[in-house]
Structures are given as C-alpha cells and as structure tokens.
Design a protein around this motif. Structure first.
Motif, PDB file in Angstrom:
ATOM      1  N   MET A 162      91.596 -40.403  77.247  1.00  0.00           N
ATOM      2  CA  MET A 162      90.180 -40.755  77.341  1.00  0.00           C
ATOM      3  C   MET A 162      89.915 -42.078  76.640  1.00  0.00           C
ATOM      4  N   ASN A 163      89.090 -42.953  77.263  1.00  0.00           N
ATOM      5  CA  ASN A 163      88.740 -44.193  76.576  1.00  0.00           C
ATOM      6  C   ASN A 163      87.743 -43.886  75.455  1.00  0.00           C
ATOM      7  N   ASP A 164      87.688 -44.751  74.462  1.00  0.00           N
ATOM      8  CA  ASP A 164      86.863 -44.473  73.281  1.00  0.00           C
ATOM      9  C   ASP A 164      85.394 -44.833  73.483  1.00  0.00           C
ATOM     10  N   LYS A 165      85.013 -45.230  74.683  1.00  0.00           N
ATOM     11  CA  LYS A 165      83.622 -45.594  74.954  1.00  0.00           C
ATOM     12  C   LYS A 165      82.824 -44.440  75.568  1.00  0.00           C
ATOM     13  N   PHE A 166      83.508 -43.448  76.105  1.00  0.00           N
ATOM     14  CA  PHE A 166      82.837 -42.411  76.887  1.00  0.00           C
ATOM     15  C   PHE A 166      81.826 -41.612  76.067  1.00  0.00           C
ATOM     16  N   PHE A 167      82.268 -40.977  74.993  1.00  0.00           N
ATOM     17  CA  PHE A 167      81.367 -40.140  74.209  1.00  0.00           C
ATOM     18  C   PHE A 167      80.207 -40.943  73.607  1.00  0.00           C
ATOM     19  N   PRO A 168      80.456 -42.108  72.967  1.00  0.00           N
ATOM     20  CA  PRO A 168      79.320 -42.868  72.418  1.00  0.00           C
ATOM     21  C   PRO A 168      78.314 -43.285  73.490  1.00  0.00           C
ATOM     22  N   GLU A 169      78.813 -43.692  74.661  1.00  0.00           N
ATOM     23  CA  GLU A 169      77.904 -44.122  75.719  1.00  0.00           C
ATOM     24  C   GLU A 169      77.133 -42.938  76.289  1.00  0.00           C
ATOM     25  N   ALA A 173      86.201 -47.281  84.409  1.00  0.00           N
ATOM     26  CA  ALA A 173      86.392 -48.468  85.239  1.00  0.00           C
ATOM     27  C   ALA A 173      86.365 -49.740  84.388  1.00  0.00           C
ATOM     28  N   MET A 174      85.436 -49.798  83.448  1.00  0.00           N
ATOM     29  CA  MET A 174      85.341 -50.979  82.594  1.00  0.00           C
ATOM     30  C   MET A 174      86.568 -51.124  81.705  1.00  0.00           C
ATOM     31  N   ALA A 175      87.131 -50.007  81.267  1.00  0.00           N
ATOM     32  CA  ALA A 175      88.285 -50.057  80.367  1.00  0.00           C
ATOM     33  C   ALA A 175      89.504 -50.666  81.037  1.00  0.00           C
ATOM     34  N   SER A 176      89.624 -50.513  82.357  1.00  0.00           N
ATOM     35  CA  SER A 176      90.814 -51.004  83.057  1.00  0.00           C
ATOM     36  C   SER A 176      90.542 -52.215  83.944  1.00  0.00           C
ATOM     37  N   LEU A 183      86.313 -61.077  85.010  1.00  0.00           N
ATOM     38  CA  LEU A 183      85.863 -61.828  86.173  1.00  0.00           C
ATOM     39  C   LEU A 183      85.915 -63.311  85.827  1.00  0.00           C
ATOM     40  N   VAL A 184      86.743 -64.030  86.560  1.00  0.00           N
ATOM     41  CA  VAL A 184      86.899 -65.469  86.333  1.00  0.00           C
ATOM     42  C   VAL A 184      86.170 -66.209  87.442  1.00  0.00           C
ATOM     43  N   ALA A 185      85.171 -67.022  87.066  1.00  0.00           N
ATOM     44  CA  ALA A 185      84.396 -67.770  88.050  1.00  0.00           C
ATOM     45  C   ALA A 185      83.880 -69.047  87.404  1.00  0.00           C
ATOM     46  N   ASP A 186      83.840 -70.103  88.183  1.00  0.00           N
ATOM     47  CA  ASP A 186      83.344 -71.380  87.680  1.00  0.00           C
ATOM     48  C   ASP A 186      81.908 -71.237  87.180  1.00  0.00           C
ATOM     49  N   GLY A 187      81.665 -71.752  85.976  1.00  0.00           N
ATOM     50  CA  GLY A 187      80.324 -71.739  85.429  1.00  0.00           C
ATOM     51  C   GLY A 187      79.898 -70.429  84.818  1.00  0.00           C
ATOM     52  N   LEU A 188      80.754 -69.428  84.855  1.00  0.00           N
ATOM     53  CA  LEU A 188      80.411 -68.128  84.275  1.00  0.00           C
ATOM     54  C   LEU A 188      80.969 -68.067  82.861  1.00  0.00           C
ATOM     55  N   HIS A 189      80.079 -68.020  81.879  1.00  0.00           N
ATOM     56  CA  HIS A 189      80.509 -68.078  80.484  1.00  0.00           C
ATOM     57  C   HIS A 189      80.390 -66.739  79.771  1.00  0.00           C
ATOM     58  N   GLU A 190      79.791 -65.762  80.407  1.00  0.00           N
ATOM     59  CA  GLU A 190      79.691 -64.438  79.796  1.00  0.00           C
ATOM     60  C   GLU A 190      80.915 -63.599  80.150  1.00  0.00           C
ATOM     61  N   ASP A 191      81.147 -62.592  79.332  1.00  0.00           N
ATOM     62  CA  ASP A 191      82.322 -61.734  79.512  1.00  0.00           C
ATOM     63  C   ASP A 191      81.987 -60.592  80.458  1.00  0.00           C
ATOM     64  N   PHE A 192      82.254 -60.782  81.752  1.00  0.00           N
ATOM     65  CA  PHE A 192      82.068 -59.736  82.748  1.00  0.00           C
ATOM     66  C   PHE A 192      83.423 -59.230  83.217  1.00  0.00           C
ATOM     67  N   ARG A 193      83.461 -57.951  83.586  1.00  0.00           N
ATOM     68  CA  ARG A 193      84.662 -57.342  84.134  1.00  0.00           C
ATOM     69  C   ARG A 193      84.473 -57.106  85.630  1.00  0.00           C
ATOM     70  N   LEU A 194      85.509 -57.399  86.400  1.00  0.00           N
ATOM     71  CA  LEU A 194      85.449 -57.249  87.853  1.00  0.00           C
ATOM     72  C   LEU A 194      85.731 -55.806  88.231  1.00  0.00           C
ATOM     73  N   LEU A 195      84.719 -55.119  88.757  1.00  0.00           N
ATOM     74  CA  LEU A 195      84.857 -53.717  89.125  1.00  0.00           C
ATOM     75  C   LEU A 195      85.226 -53.531  90.586  1.00  0.00           C
ATOM     76  N   ALA A 196      84.748 -54.405  91.457  1.00  0.00           N
ATOM     77  CA  ALA A 196      85.049 -54.291  92.885  1.00  0.00           C
ATOM     78  C   ALA A 196      84.771 -55.624  93.563  1.00  0.00           C
ATOM     79  N   GLU A 197      85.481 -55.850  94.665  1.00  0.00           N
ATOM     80  CA  GLU A 197      85.266 -57.063  95.465  1.00  0.00           C
ATOM     81  C   GLU A 197      85.539 -56.737  96.931  1.00  0.00           C
ATOM     82  N   PHE A 198      84.610 -57.131  97.792  1.00  0.00           N
ATOM     83  CA  PHE A 198      84.792 -56.899  99.219  1.00  0.00           C
ATOM     84  C   PHE A 198      83.882 -57.830 100.003  1.00  0.00           C
ATOM     85  N   ASN A 199      84.446 -58.448 101.022  1.00  0.00           N
ATOM     86  CA  ASN A 199      83.670 -59.244 101.971  1.00  0.00           C
ATOM     87  C   ASN A 199      82.834 -60.325 101.293  1.00  0.00           C
TER      88      ASN A 199
END
Length: 233
Positions: free
Chosen positions: A1-8, A78-81, A85-101
């Motif tokens: 289990m990831n350590d974020k589940f219960f606190p969240e 999903a966030m744990a694994s 997300l790497v994108a030009d001009g994106l300076h915040e720490d986002f995680r890529l969960l899905a991509e399609f089309n």
C-alpha cells in the motif's frame, strides 16, 4: 500500500463531516457516533467492525466510506506510479496519469491538507507542450470523465450532469408512481434507469429534496403573483 492512501481518505472523510481514528493493526477506523464502526483495509476494502453494533448512522458512514475509498485508492495508487509530465513551459510538478488522442490527464499532490488537483490538457501539434487546461481541485472522477470526453473515448453528448440526472430521476419516479398505464417492458426500462441514476449521483436524495423544495417555492410565488380578482356587485 502507498503511504498516501489512509491520510488522503481521512482528509476526504473529514470534509464530509466524518471522523477517523489512528491507524490500528494496519486498518483505518472510521467513526460513527464516536465508535470505530467501519474499518478500511490497506488495499481499500471496507468492512463493518464486528465489535460495534450496526445502525442507521453506521450504515450511512459505510456507504460513503465505501465510495470514497475506491476513488481515493485509485488515484493515490495511480499518482504513486505515474511518471512526471514533461511539457514545454510547464513548471509545476504534475504526474501523467493517462494520454490518448492528443489529450492528457495529469494530477498534482498539493501541499498541506489541500489534497490533489487534476487537469486535462490538449497537446500541441508536436506533443511538446500542453494547452487549454480544465482544472479540478479534488475532482478526480470529474477529471476522468472530462478526459474521456475530450479524448473521444466516450460521446460527450451522451453524458448528463448531476442536475440533469436528478430531474430525469424525478420524472421517472413520477411516471412510475402516478398510475400511468405502462407496458411491462417500459416499466422495467424505467426502473432500471432509476436504479442506474441512484448509483451514479452520490447525493441524489438531497438533490431531489432541494429540487422539490424549489418547485414548491416557485409554485407559491406564481400563485402569489397572480392577478387580483375584482369583486363584482
């Protein structure tokens, strides 16, 4: 289990007015009437506490915990694994969960007790940047649906808002309860539709009650605004 589940999960339950206790024996206790009525297992399974007598309050807590547990477990896992997300001009720490089309679904864990933020973006022509973001603070399920619609995985014209589903539900119930002549096939279809809406709108009872109240208020106002009738001799 990831350590974020219960606190969240505890944070989400607190927002709903439900308290939790400290983790014991690997389980998160959820309180009803001050007692640990419901236990959440590390993998997201929810059970009643056999040592506590069940009642309406415990049943209500169980239903909400069951729904939230599935959602929170899914996005914290999903966030744990998920990769960054790497994108030009994106300076915040986002995680890529899905991509399609040419559309992406990304998530970000916020600081403190703010929870998570989810966003859908369109990729630019060469896929190096993102644009036209739709942001959802603590709105994972809504963000998933938006991603599915924007990416063409589902037809957005076949989706209904909770407000629309509430009014459809009211119309179905009125039809079923008011003695209209219905074929067996049509009655079954309407009953199935009502059950489907009940499973889709979490606060359906409150929405139906509010809709009924607004309708009564509108009717009273309309009656009060009617033309004065002059008495004739």
């Amino acid at each position: 289990m990831n350590d974020k589940f219960f606190p969240e999960l505890a944070r989400r339950l607190k927002r709903e007015g439900i308290a939790t206790g400290p983790v014991e024996k690997g389980c998160l206790p959820v309180l009803a009437d001050g007692r640990a009525a419901v236990l959440v297992m590390p993998g997201g399974t929810v059970t009643f506490n056999a040592d506590v007598e069940r009642g309406p309050e415990a049943d209500s807590v169980y239903d909400l915990t069951f729904r939230l547990s599935r959602e929170v477990y899914e996005y914290t896992e999903a966030m744990a694994s998920a990769p960054p997300l790497v994108a030009d001009g994106l300076h915040e720490d986002f995680r890529l969960l899905a991509e399609f089309n040419g559309v992406v679904l990304a998530g970000q864990e916020l600081e403190g007790t703010w929870g998570y933020k989810f966003v859908t973006w369109q990729l630019n022509g060469d896929g190096s940047g993102v644009a036209h973001g739709h942001y959802y603070h603590n709105g994972y399920e809504t963000a998933k649906l938006d991603f599915a619609c924007r990416a063409g995985l589902v037809d957005k014209h076949r989706q209904f808002t909770d407000e629309q589903l509430t009014e459809l539900y009211r119309c179905i119930c009125e039809t079923l309860e008011n003695g209209y002549p219905l074929t067996k096939e049509r009655r079954e279809v309407l009953e199935q539709a009502a059950e489907q809406i009940e499973g889709s709108v979490d606060d359906l009872d409150e929405r139906v009650s509010l809709s009924n109240q607004r309708e009564l208020e509108a009717a009273e106002q309309q009656a009060g605004d009617g033309p004065d009738m002059e008495m004739t001799p």
